[in-house]
Design a protein around this motif. Structure first.
Motif, short mmCIF file in Angstrom:
data_model
loop_
_atom_site.label_atom_id
_atom_site.label_comp_id
_atom_site.label_asym_id
_atom_site.label_seq_id
_atom_site.Cartn_x
_atom_site.Cartn_y
_atom_site.Cartn_z
N LEU A 232 0.84 -1.21 0.00
CA LEU A 232 0.00 0.00 0.00
C LEU A 232 0.88 1.25 0.00
N VAL A 233 1.90 1.25 0.85
CA VAL A 233 2.79 2.42 0.92
C VAL A 233 3.47 2.64 -0.44
N CYS A 234 3.85 1.53 -1.10
CA CYS A 234 4.48 1.64 -2.43
C CYS A 234 3.51 2.17 -3.47
N SER A 235 2.20 1.98 -3.26
CA SER A 235 1.26 2.46 -4.28
C SER A 235 0.80 3.90 -4.01
N MET A 236 1.34 4.51 -2.94
CA MET A 236 1.05 5.93 -2.68
C MET A 236 1.84 6.78 -3.67
N ASN A 237 1.31 7.98 -3.99
CA ASN A 237 2.16 8.92 -4.72
C ASN A 237 3.08 9.60 -3.71
N HIS A 238 4.04 10.40 -4.18
CA HIS A 238 5.06 10.88 -3.25
C HIS A 238 4.50 11.86 -2.21
N PHE A 276 -3.88 5.65 5.53
CA PHE A 276 -4.57 4.68 4.67
C PHE A 276 -6.05 5.04 4.52
N TRP A 277 -6.72 5.29 5.65
CA TRP A 277 -8.16 5.62 5.59
C TRP A 277 -8.38 6.93 4.83
N ALA A 278 -7.53 7.92 5.10
CA ALA A 278 -7.71 9.23 4.47
C ALA A 278 -7.58 9.13 2.95
N ILE A 279 -6.60 8.34 2.48
CA ILE A 279 -6.43 8.21 1.03
C ILE A 279 -7.62 7.45 0.45
N GLN A 281 -10.68 7.08 1.58
CA GLN A 281 -11.95 7.82 1.60
C GLN A 281 -11.90 9.00 0.64
N ASN A 282 -10.68 9.20 0.07
CA ASN A 282 -10.51 10.17 -1.01
C ASN A 282 -11.02 11.56 -0.68
N THR A 283 -10.97 11.92 0.61
CA THR A 283 -11.45 13.23 1.01
C THR A 283 -10.52 14.32 0.50
N GLN A 284 -9.38 13.91 0.00
CA GLN A 284 -8.37 14.88 -0.44
C GLN A 284 -8.11 14.57 -1.92
N PRO A 285 -8.94 15.12 -2.83
CA PRO A 285 -8.87 14.65 -4.23
C PRO A 285 -7.52 14.92 -4.89
N HIS A 286 -6.82 15.94 -4.42
CA HIS A 286 -5.56 16.27 -5.12
C HIS A 286 -4.39 16.15 -4.16
N TRP A 287 -3.84 14.95 -4.04
CA TRP A 287 -2.65 14.81 -3.19
C TRP A 287 -1.46 15.27 -4.02
N ARG A 288 -1.21 16.59 -3.97
CA ARG A 288 -0.12 17.16 -4.77
C ARG A 288 0.75 18.03 -3.87
N PRO A 289 1.99 18.31 -4.29
CA PRO A 289 2.89 19.11 -3.44
C PRO A 289 2.26 20.42 -2.96
N GLN A 290 1.43 21.06 -3.83
CA GLN A 290 0.84 22.36 -3.46
C GLN A 290 -0.19 22.22 -2.35
N ASN A 291 -0.52 20.97 -2.00
CA ASN A 291 -1.61 20.77 -1.05
C ASN A 291 -1.26 19.80 0.07
N ILE A 292 0.05 19.62 0.34
CA ILE A 292 0.43 18.62 1.34
C ILE A 292 -0.12 18.97 2.72
N LEU A 293 -0.25 20.28 3.01
CA LEU A 293 -0.78 20.66 4.32
C LEU A 293 -2.27 20.33 4.42
N GLY A 295 -3.68 17.77 2.97
CA GLY A 295 -3.70 16.32 3.22
C GLY A 295 -3.38 16.01 4.67
N PHE A 296 -2.38 16.71 5.21
CA PHE A 296 -2.01 16.51 6.60
C PHE A 296 -3.20 16.84 7.52
N TRP A 297 -3.90 17.92 7.18
CA TRP A 297 -5.01 18.39 8.03
C TRP A 297 -6.17 17.39 8.02
N VAL A 298 -6.43 16.82 6.84
CA VAL A 298 -7.49 15.79 6.73
C VAL A 298 -7.16 14.63 7.68
N CYS A 299 -5.90 14.21 7.67
CA CYS A 299 -5.47 13.09 8.52
C CYS A 299 -5.58 13.46 10.00
#
Length: 669
Positions: A232-238, A276-279, A281-293, A295-299
């Motif tokens: 699962l960790v390997c299938s995450m984007n960076h 794992f749950w946050a990804i 449940q896709n509550t963070q549609p754009h896991w991109r560098p401009q939005n890492i915070l 993603g962190f906040w959702v978790c």
């Protein structure tokens, strides 16, 4: 919004530098993967398998992380019901049946219906419910050594006083747990179907720890999804991977800061579960560098909700509430209050993290700063190569080999070469192949002295060993030529040894040579920049020479190897230049005494004056020892005494102090 975006990008860059760029993380994973694929290849017919797990396996290189390894027997298999018996030959496999009727979700008892297993497993069994069950606590205890303790499901300890390790002795099942079947249906969006299939096809493990609130604490086993989690960790984007890393830092540097170990209720496994749950449940549609915070906040919000409710659902078996045994009552209230106070601070709570704060303040102080998140610019080629060759060195673990094992390894290498491989797989395989030849040649040499065959056969064996070592030098490190010099010295061919030493000396003096972190960046880039890792390794990288303590390479070091081995240390690691001067001195004594003196002078200057660049601090025990041995041979006993005393003052990584003290006594000064 622009500010948050810039801060996010800046934090992304900071996390890349702290945790690794996509390339660094990929190389770390590939290097470990291919090493395990070779070491535990079916052709090797191993009785057990060891798999690196935990954060080190996932691609993190955090200073505090232990080396977690799961170890299981290959001929013991766990099944979930009797119908799965048909897939096994019961003469070759001991079958263990799950009995989870009395266990909480995610836990089970392991029953041996046929009462057949290896002696260690049998001796860890207890009688209950009229059956024969494997006790988790008795099984783990059977592996405890003098320098280890039980820590959760693991036998833990320090290796050489430094590296902390956790060995989880477990059992494997080829089948996916029925209690986790709902997970398969939940994977609509993430992970992708091919990952789900791969995970399910590879089953699960059972680690030796019972549920604290269950009826069978000492006998129960926990279902472990460690292998699935790695996939699962390997299938995450960076960005997702770095969000997970950010949560680990948040836990260590903020949540658990200043708490005693027993008051630390949250652990990194809770953080992993949150991601794992946050990804998914896709509550963070754009896991991109401009939005890492973002993603962190959702978790963080999800974690806060769980602590409030007192429920942390296991990602694979949601009925298993991982807060049940420790996050309730007063402790839960205290933790919630602590987290809620942080939550109200908003994203600036990360200013409390020493690792990350500067990346936030940079942007707050320079709002117009443009951040570049391109990984090729973040970490230079030289830095990347240092990281890669360090990993290769750490994973180059071929032990002593007889010719038969060598042959099996080479067949396995051949088989692996037919797979689709990355550049990191290839360079690691190249180094492992070089090591296979090396260890086989030295094994032959070791046994040559007890050889009773004809001279002609001896000649053939000698030719074969030489050929193997030359192959090693062709595709190993620059410093691997020293194995040929050792071979010639051991077989009394001093002139041949000296010509190899001269050639090696020239190569090790290349201005662009990389040895650990000692490298001239400009010259390295100029000489080998843009070339393949294989070419770089052969032309521009030197590494320590490993002398396996089961084989005596140089008679003059026999005492040290024996002593090190008696203290259960597997090998001597010697800086290449130290070994080069030693061999130069030992060979020249028989050929050219002036040259021998010059070699001794060079060795002395190196040991006395090096600032940790060519003689790393942790290898000084053996370096001073070697200088002492050469001085003693040359008759300079007072200088030898000083060197031996210096050796005793160094960090005793090789555990050779008894040999050193013996040498001091033998000086009769």
């Amino acid at each position: 919004r622009m500010a948050v975006r810039s801060i996010s990008e800046s934090v992304y860059v900071g996390m890349c530098l702290k945790m690794g760029t996509p390339q660094q993380v990929a190389s770390r994973r590939d290097i470990v993967d291919i090493r395990e694929m070779l070491e535990y290849n079916e052709m090797m017919k191993n009785t057990s398998t060891a798999m690196l797990s935990g954060s080190k396996r996932e691609g993190f290189r955090l200073h505090e992380s232990d080396r977690d390894t799961m170890i299981w027997l290959n001929d013991h298999r766990v099944i979930w019901d009797f119908s799965q018996y048909q897939f096994y030959n019961t003469q070759e496999n001991a079958l263990i049946l799950c009995d989870s009727s009395e266990s909480p979700p995610g836990f089970t008892l392991l029953w041996l219906p046929l009462e057949r297993a290896n002696s260690r497993v049998i001796s860890a069994c207890v009688r209950m419910h009229g059956g024969f069950y494997i006790s988790s606590s008795k099984y783990t205890s059977s592996f405890i050594k003098h320098d280890s303790i039980i820590h959760g499901p693991c036998s833990s300890g320090l290796r050489g006083g430094v590296l902390e390790y956790d060995h989880a002795y477990c059992f494997v099942s080829d089948f996916w747990p029925p209690s986790a079947s709902s997970w398969i249906d939940r994977c609509q969006l993430w992970p992708p179907p091919h990952v789900v299939n791969d995970i399910v096809r590879n089953g699960c493990h059972f680690v030796a720890i019972g549920h604290k609130l269950g009826n069978h604490l000492d006998n129960e086993w926990r279902v472990s999804f460690s292998q699935a989690e790695y996939k699962l960790v390997c299938s995450m984007n960076h960005t997702q991977f770095l969000t997970y890393g950010l949560l680990k830092l948040f836990l260590k540097e903020i949540i658990n800061k200043g708490l005693r170990d027993e008051d630390k209720l949250l652990c990194s496994y809770h953080m992993k579960t949150t991601v794992f749950w946050a990804i998914q449940q896709n509550t963070q549609p754009h896991w991109r560098p401009q939005n890492i915070l973002g993603g962190f906040w959702v978790c963080f919000k999800l974690l806060l909700k769980w602590v409030y409710e007192g429920v942390c659902p296991n990602f694979f078996i949601p009925e298993n509430n991982m807060f049940l045994s420790n996050i309730y009552g007063e402790a839960q209230k205290t933790l919630f209050t602590r987290l809620y106070r942080l939550y109200k601070t908003g994203i600036t709570l990360l200013l409390h993290s020493p690792s990350i704060s500067s990346y936030i303040t940079n942007v707050l102080c320079n709002p117009r700063l443009t951040i570049c998140t391109d990984e090729l610019i973040l970490v230079s080629e030289v830095e990347l190569d240092k990281d890669i060759f360090g990993e290769i060195y750490e994973n180059d673990i071929i032990g002593t080999l007889d010719i038969h094992t060598c042959e099996k390894y080479l067949h396995a290498v051949e088989q692996l070469l037919s797979l689709p491989l990355t550049q990191y797989h290839i360079v690691m395989l190249q180094k492992l192949t070089a090591s296979i030849f090396q260890h086989s040649a030295l094994f032959i040499l070791h046994n040559m002295y007890s050889y009773t065959g004809s001279n002609k056969q001896l000649y053939i064996v000698d030719k074969l060993s030489c050929h193997m070592l030359k192959l090693t030098a062709k595709f190993g490190y620059v410093s691997d030529m020293l194995y040929i010099a050792m071979y010639y010295y051991k077989t009394f061919r001093y002139r041949e040894a000296i010509s190899v030493i001269d050639l090696t000396k020239v190569k090790l003096a290349r201005p662009y040579l990389m040895y650990w972190s000692h490298v001239d960046r400009e010259r390295y880039t100029e000489a080998v920049g843009g070339q393949s890792l294989s070419t770089k390794m052969r032309q521009a990288v030197a590494q320590d020479i490993c002398l396996n303590n089961s084989i005596f390479y140089i008679n003059e070091l026999m005492q040290e190897q024996q002593c090190s081995k008696q203290n259960s240390w597997p090998k001597l690691n010697i800086p290449p230049l130290i070994l080069l001067h030693m061999l130069d001195f030992l060979c020249s004594r028989h050929v050219d005494t002036i040259r021998a003196q010059r070699a001794l002078d060079d060795l002395q200057v190196l040991v006395h004056h090096d600032q940790g660049q060519l003689v790393p601090a942790y290898l000084r025990d053996i370096s001073w020892e070697i200088l002492g041995i050469c001085q003693q041979i040359s008759g300079n006993l007072h200088a030898a005494l000083y060197s031996y005393q210096q050796s005793l003052r160094q960090y005793p990584i090789h555990k050779i102090q008894t040999a050193t003290r013996q040498r001091i006594q033998d000086l009769h000064l």
